[in-house]
Design an enzyme around this catalytic site. Sequence first.
Site, short mmCIF file in Angstrom:
data_model
loop_
_atom_site.label_atom_id
_atom_site.label_comp_id
_atom_site.label_asym_id
_atom_site.label_seq_id
_atom_site.Cartn_x
_atom_site.Cartn_y
_atom_site.Cartn_z
N ASP A 30 0.86 -1.17 0.00
CA ASP A 30 0.00 0.00 0.00
C ASP A 30 0.90 1.23 0.00
OD1 ASP A 30 -1.59 2.20 0.56
OD2 ASP A 30 -2.77 1.20 2.10
N HIS A 145 -4.89 11.84 14.29
CA HIS A 145 -5.93 11.84 13.25
C HIS A 145 -7.16 11.00 13.64
CE1 HIS A 145 -3.26 13.89 10.56
NE2 HIS A 145 -2.39 12.89 10.53
N ASP A 182 3.15 18.37 14.37
CA ASP A 182 3.18 17.46 13.22
C ASP A 182 2.85 18.27 11.95
OD1 ASP A 182 2.70 14.16 12.80
OD2 ASP A 182 1.71 15.40 11.29
N HIS A 184 0.89 17.39 9.55
CA HIS A 184 -0.51 17.20 9.15
C HIS A 184 -1.43 17.77 10.22
CE1 HIS A 184 1.68 13.86 7.16
NE2 HIS A 184 0.85 14.10 6.17
N ASP A 275 7.49 14.98 11.00
CA ASP A 275 7.38 15.10 9.54
C ASP A 275 7.38 16.58 9.15
OD1 ASP A 275 4.95 15.42 10.80
OD2 ASP A 275 3.90 13.90 9.65
N TYR A 315 8.82 10.57 9.03
CA TYR A 315 9.02 9.44 8.10
C TYR A 315 10.39 9.43 7.43
CZ TYR A 315 4.19 9.52 9.26
OH TYR A 315 3.03 9.55 10.01
#
Length: 340
Positions: A30, A145, A182, A184, A275, A315
């Site tokens: 994925d 999230h 973060d 995001h 990230d 990451y």
Amino acid sequence: FCFVLSVAMASGTALVYDEEMTTHKLLWSDPVCDIEVPERLSSSYELLKCYHLVERCVHVPAREGSEEEILLVHSPEHLEVAKSTQTMKEEELKSVSGNYDAFFFHPNTYRCARLAVGATLQLVDAVMSGKVCNGMALVRPPGHHSQRNAANGFCLFNNVAIAAEYAKLKYGLQRILIVDWDVHHGQGTQYIFEEDPSVLYFSWHRYEHQEFWPSLKESDYDAVGLGKGKGFNINLPWNKVGMGNSDYLAAFFHVLLPMAFEFDPELVLVSSGYDSGIGDPEGQMNATPEVFAHLTHFLMQLANGKLCVILEGGYHLKSLSESVCMTVKTLLGDPVPQIT
């Protein structure tokens, strides 16, 4: 007199880590999820050892978060789905994972997610009881999230949101600051607290005029909370990539810190995703690991230093590990490095 003084002044930095959280991994191909690897934890821990930081920290063991604790923010249905995956074969796991946006289940995911919750709560207990002054929990799966009723963006249970509710309940706290650095938007955390004035939530995030995931209208600067919670949600959307140290420092100085000092939190929780650091394929920002030392140092001035840093994203293994080390060094009281 000396004894009284030493009890009053908590010192020390907790580190919560359990190698078992590296067993949660992607079993099929994925391209969206394949960056959330076990090495995110192990490489960070190895570098902490390499820099002799582990031995300087107070070891606090992880534990499993209880069902009651998870239900502080999640629905019973969500908990049941997560529990049911423990005995599934790969095809079933793949099928259940497909119900969510960017999430994967492994037979050990539920156990790891409970450890992530429990590790976070162990850190809160260590800090609130005065056993330590501050600390970091290296956990996965991450949490910011995940929503009341859904896994999302690599997150199963919202570790930091559960920690905030737990701290309110157990320690009677009335003002908790959550800083989400973060890259995001932690929309799960925003949704959980958007009507709650006891939690001030701050998130900066790559946004690019709603083009960047999770691509939500409510990640923009005008989402400030609802009802009683109006004014207690702060979004700082970056509409371009390449943000550097000076941008991050400016955001802290001009946006977050004035509000944070006015709010006067009793506890600070950091949704600590790296990230947002240089080299990360998700963030594409230019902030160097040193900047996280400075951000950590600023937050240590709030809440009498009661600061709990909980890992979220990150990451690029080298950038992630160096940034984790910079954060822990600062929590330990080392001088902050000069910033480029």
